[in-house]
Scaffold this motif. Structure first.
Motif, short mmCIF file in Angstrom:
data_model
loop_
_atom_site.label_atom_id
_atom_site.label_comp_id
_atom_site.label_asym_id
_atom_site.label_seq_id
_atom_site.Cartn_x
_atom_site.Cartn_y
_atom_site.Cartn_z
N ASP A 109 0.86 -1.18 0.00
CA ASP A 109 0.00 0.00 0.00
C ASP A 109 0.90 1.24 0.00
O ASP A 109 0.95 2.00 0.96
N ALA A 110 1.62 1.42 -1.11
CA ALA A 110 2.63 2.48 -1.19
C ALA A 110 2.30 3.54 -2.24
O ALA A 110 3.03 4.52 -2.39
N PHE A 111 1.21 3.38 -2.96
CA PHE A 111 0.85 4.30 -4.04
C PHE A 111 0.33 5.61 -3.47
O PHE A 111 -0.61 5.62 -2.68
N ASP A 112 0.94 6.73 -3.87
CA ASP A 112 0.49 8.05 -3.44
C ASP A 112 -0.36 8.65 -4.57
O ASP A 112 0.17 9.25 -5.50
N LEU A 113 -1.65 8.46 -4.46
CA LEU A 113 -2.58 8.91 -5.49
C LEU A 113 -2.58 10.43 -5.63
O LEU A 113 -2.67 10.97 -6.73
N GLU A 114 -2.45 11.11 -4.51
CA GLU A 114 -2.53 12.58 -4.52
C GLU A 114 -1.41 13.22 -5.35
O GLU A 114 -1.63 14.18 -6.07
N ASP A 131 0.60 8.12 -15.41
CA ASP A 131 1.70 8.64 -16.23
C ASP A 131 2.98 8.77 -15.42
O ASP A 131 4.08 8.61 -15.95
N LYS A 132 2.86 9.09 -14.14
CA LYS A 132 4.04 9.25 -13.27
C LYS A 132 3.66 8.77 -11.87
O LYS A 132 2.72 9.27 -11.28
N TYR A 133 4.41 7.79 -11.40
CA TYR A 133 4.16 7.22 -10.07
C TYR A 133 4.94 7.96 -9.00
O TYR A 133 6.12 8.28 -9.18
N PHE A 134 4.28 8.20 -7.87
CA PHE A 134 4.93 8.63 -6.64
C PHE A 134 4.56 7.59 -5.60
O PHE A 134 3.39 7.22 -5.47
N LEU A 135 5.56 7.08 -4.88
CA LEU A 135 5.33 6.06 -3.86
C LEU A 135 5.70 6.59 -2.49
O LEU A 135 6.61 7.43 -2.35
N ARG A 136 5.01 6.08 -1.48
CA ARG A 136 5.31 6.45 -0.08
C ARG A 136 6.44 5.55 0.41
O ARG A 136 6.28 4.33 0.52
N TYR A 137 7.56 6.17 0.72
CA TYR A 137 8.75 5.44 1.13
C TYR A 137 8.50 4.59 2.39
O TYR A 137 8.93 3.45 2.48
N TYR A 138 7.77 5.15 3.35
CA TYR A 138 7.56 4.45 4.62
C TYR A 138 6.73 3.17 4.47
O TYR A 138 6.69 2.35 5.38
N SER A 139 6.08 2.99 3.34
CA SER A 139 5.28 1.78 3.10
C SER A 139 6.09 0.65 2.46
O SER A 139 5.57 -0.44 2.26
N ILE A 140 7.34 0.95 2.13
CA ILE A 140 8.19 -0.05 1.46
C ILE A 140 9.27 -0.48 2.44
O ILE A 140 10.00 0.34 2.96
N ASN A 141 9.35 -1.78 2.67
CA ASN A 141 10.35 -2.30 3.60
C ASN A 141 11.57 -2.79 2.83
O ASN A 141 12.22 -2.03 2.16
N GLU A 143 11.37 -5.33 0.54
CA GLU A 143 10.89 -6.15 -0.56
C GLU A 143 11.70 -5.87 -1.83
O GLU A 143 11.83 -4.72 -2.24
N PRO A 144 12.24 -6.93 -2.45
CA PRO A 144 13.01 -6.73 -3.68
C PRO A 144 12.12 -6.50 -4.90
O PRO A 144 12.54 -5.89 -5.88
N ILE A 145 10.88 -6.99 -4.83
CA ILE A 145 9.96 -6.91 -5.97
C ILE A 145 8.55 -6.82 -5.41
O ILE A 145 8.21 -7.49 -4.44
N PHE A 146 7.71 -5.97 -6.02
CA PHE A 146 6.35 -5.82 -5.53
C PHE A 146 5.47 -5.14 -6.57
O PHE A 146 5.95 -4.58 -7.54
N LYS A 147 4.17 -5.22 -6.30
CA LYS A 147 3.16 -4.48 -7.05
C LYS A 147 2.46 -3.55 -6.06
O LYS A 147 2.67 -3.65 -4.85
N LEU A 148 1.61 -2.70 -6.60
CA LEU A 148 0.89 -1.76 -5.75
C LEU A 148 -0.51 -2.26 -5.46
O LEU A 148 -1.26 -2.60 -6.37
N LYS A 149 -0.83 -2.30 -4.18
CA LYS A 149 -2.17 -2.66 -3.74
C LYS A 149 -3.14 -1.58 -4.22
O LYS A 149 -2.79 -0.40 -4.25
N ASN A 150 -4.31 -1.97 -4.60
CA ASN A 150 -5.37 -1.05 -5.02
C ASN A 150 -5.08 -0.31 -6.33
O ASN A 150 -5.68 0.73 -6.59
N LEU A 181 9.98 8.98 -4.56
CA LEU A 181 9.52 8.53 -3.25
C LEU A 181 9.20 9.74 -2.38
O LEU A 181 9.91 10.75 -2.43
N LEU A 182 8.14 9.64 -1.61
CA LEU A 182 7.74 10.71 -0.70
C LEU A 182 7.81 10.24 0.73
O LEU A 182 7.68 9.09 1.03
#
Length: 182
Positions: A109-114, A131-141, A143-150, A181-182
């Motif tokens: 659950d790292a996707f920053d929709l805003e 078009d451009k992803y921003f992810l929340r750094y604190y939600s990523i531990n 993990e070497p590979i992942f997808k975004l929930k939701n 990353l935010l």
């Protein structure tokens, strides 16, 4: 803070195609980030075999969709120790080549929709693409590979360490786009 990359494919990577649009829609539905049942694995195996291009390149990765990682035997052996706990392998024995599809089932659950630049359906308000992803750094531990929930049809994201593993083993056909990353 570590770096995160959206996994992509270089132009010279092998491109597989679906036999028809129905197969494409089945695959989009099945690779939603959840484990596949045995029945679904058999169906996906059939879809991948139907989609195999006869002009097989020498790259270690093949492109079908951004949501599926498809590797040759060499790449699977090199990457499996790092990712085996984050998804499941589907072996495909095609006429000309053996390859492996990796279904990523680690969803964060790292996707920053805003802050991400997204396109929405004017009719339903549903997220169509990003078009451009921003992810929340604190939600990523770690993990070497992942997808975004939701995020429907989430692309695959990888850590800096996993990217380095691909580069250190000189696997071909991969491309990486650093994500903010935010």
């Amino acid at each position: 803070m570590t770096s995160i990359y959206r996994l992509g494919y270089k132009e010279e990577a092998e491109y597989l195609k679906f036999a028809n649009d129905d197969d494409l829609h089945v695959c989009l539905k099945d690779f939603d980030g959840s484990p596949l049942t045995k029945v679904k694995m058999i169906e996906v195996n059939r879809l991948l075999l139907n989609g195999q291009d006869q002009n097989i390149s020498d790259t270690d990765v093949a492109y079908l969709l951004d949501i599926i990682l498809i590797l040759n035997e060499k790449a699977k052996k090199a990457l499996d120790p790092a990712i085996k706990n984050y998804g499941e392998w589907i072996g495909v024995d095609a006429e000309n080549k053996k390859f492996h599809a990796f279904n990523v089932i680690c969803n964060l659950d790292a996707f920053d929709l805003e802050n991400s630049k997204c396109n929405f359906s004017p009719r339903t308000g549903e997220l169509l693409n990003v078009d451009k992803y921003f992810l929340r750094y604190y939600s990523i531990n770690e993990e070497p590979i992942f997808k975004l929930k939701n995020v429907r049809c989430s692309p695959i994201f990888v850590s800096k360490e996993f990217k380095s593993r691909i580069e250190d083993t000189e696997l071909s056909g991969f491309a990486f786009e650093e994500v903010d990353l935010l």
